[in-house]
Write a protein that holds these residues in place. Sequence first.
Motif, short mmCIF file in Angstrom:
data_model
loop_
_atom_site.label_atom_id
_atom_site.label_comp_id
_atom_site.label_asym_id
_atom_site.label_seq_id
_atom_site.Cartn_x
_atom_site.Cartn_y
_atom_site.Cartn_z
N ARG A 11 71.15 -34.34 22.84
CA ARG A 11 70.62 -34.39 21.48
C ARG A 11 71.65 -33.88 20.48
O ARG A 11 71.80 -34.43 19.39
CB ARG A 11 69.34 -33.56 21.39
CG ARG A 11 68.14 -34.16 22.10
CD ARG A 11 67.84 -35.57 21.67
NE ARG A 11 67.77 -35.72 20.21
CZ ARG A 11 67.59 -36.86 19.58
NH1 ARG A 11 67.49 -37.98 20.27
NH2 ARG A 11 67.51 -36.91 18.26
N GLY A 12 72.38 -32.83 20.84
CA GLY A 12 73.42 -32.33 19.96
C GLY A 12 74.51 -33.35 19.74
O GLY A 12 75.02 -33.52 18.62
N LEU A 58 77.06 -27.07 22.23
CA LEU A 58 78.15 -27.57 23.07
C LEU A 58 78.22 -29.09 23.00
O LEU A 58 79.29 -29.68 22.83
CB LEU A 58 77.94 -27.12 24.51
CG LEU A 58 78.92 -27.66 25.56
CD1 LEU A 58 80.35 -27.25 25.22
CD2 LEU A 58 78.53 -27.18 26.96
N GLY A 59 77.07 -29.75 23.09
CA GLY A 59 77.05 -31.21 23.01
C GLY A 59 77.52 -31.72 21.67
O GLY A 59 78.26 -32.72 21.60
N ALA A 60 77.14 -31.03 20.59
CA ALA A 60 77.55 -31.45 19.25
C ALA A 60 79.07 -31.36 19.09
O ALA A 60 79.71 -32.27 18.54
CB ALA A 60 76.86 -30.59 18.19
N VAL A 61 79.66 -30.29 19.58
CA VAL A 61 81.11 -30.11 19.46
C VAL A 61 81.86 -31.13 20.31
O VAL A 61 82.85 -31.72 19.86
CB VAL A 61 81.50 -28.67 19.85
CG1 VAL A 61 83.02 -28.53 19.96
CG2 VAL A 61 80.97 -27.67 18.82
N ASP A 89 77.64 -35.87 30.27
CA ASP A 89 76.37 -36.16 29.60
C ASP A 89 76.59 -36.69 28.19
O ASP A 89 75.88 -37.61 27.73
CB ASP A 89 75.50 -34.90 29.56
CG ASP A 89 74.94 -34.53 30.93
OD1 ASP A 89 74.88 -35.42 31.80
OD2 ASP A 89 74.59 -33.34 31.13
N VAL A 90 77.54 -36.12 27.48
CA VAL A 90 77.83 -36.55 26.12
C VAL A 90 78.38 -37.97 26.12
O VAL A 90 78.01 -38.81 25.29
CB VAL A 90 78.81 -35.58 25.42
CG1 VAL A 90 79.32 -36.17 24.11
CG2 VAL A 90 78.13 -34.24 25.16
#
Length: 326
Positions: free
Chosen positions: A222-223, A258-261, A295-296
């Motif tokens: 989601r991030g 973490l995912g957003a970055v 995952d990203v």
Amino acid sequence: MSAFMLIDCGTTNLRVVLTDEDGKVLAQEKRPGGVRHTAIDGHNGRLKAMLSESIAQALEKAGLTPKDVRRCVAYGMITSNMGLLEIAHLPAPAGVSELHEGMKTAVFQDVAPFPISFIPGVRNTRDAVTLANVSGMDMMRGEETEAVGLFDLLRLQQPCVMILPGSHNKFVRLDAKGTILGCMTSISGEMLDALTHHTILADAVGGAFASAETYDEELARRGAMECAEYGLGRAAFAGRILNQLGGIDGVRLRSYLLGAVLAQDVLAMRRFVPDIPDVQILIAGKPPLQRAFSDVMLALGLPNAIQVAPDVSARMGICGALRIAQ
């Protein structure tokens, strides 16, 4: 007994490893600190002292003396202007033979009584850097050695991109023969640290990073999608909204951040590797970064990647240095 000594010196960490002729680790010494001390102090005196102490302690652990060291090889930021011996980057493409031929050897009596051979870094091209071409230019010191080692350890025979996470995430591209074609770097590790400890999000995430035990795949994805849609600045603040108004606790929110970055890096990788569906992607490093990167990538529509086993990742620098030196 005859032994090889390997020095892995980065910006913030220093490691000295002793191996036998087959690459079996006999002893090692790790220390926090690297060439950043040179930047702080304005000279490399502290770096030399740390190297000298680390070398002596590694030899003592192995029950060896300096006379037992058959060859000493160093790689990483130690070949920069803040290190021990500055060596210009080799232009890509560069393979094992080019890296071997580019090595320089010198003796520093205040560090060790034996010669030290230094592996050069690699830059994308030899062209002068301008505003017009800077997006295609990059450089590395140390990751070229790790990439060579990982290619050998996995016995690869196809083109690939290696993701090497750290304070500066590196994306290294190699052809089917293991020749380095170039790299791409981001400072996402430092950005995550800054957001986690030095912004309003520090309270929301408790000033801590996602761990292997607390990693949340759904929040990381989601991030990533929020960042891809609205940019990192907005996605990061949306994390505070999720915490304050959405009931997402700080532990889960760490995975979101973490995912957003990492989403920024994955989006940039699309440009770095335009033919990405035809190239094998390998992710080294430690969990949960490996899993988060995978995952990203999936969340943003990229193919699945291979997560390299941690014990293999731990050996890639040693294997690469031995291969290049020999």
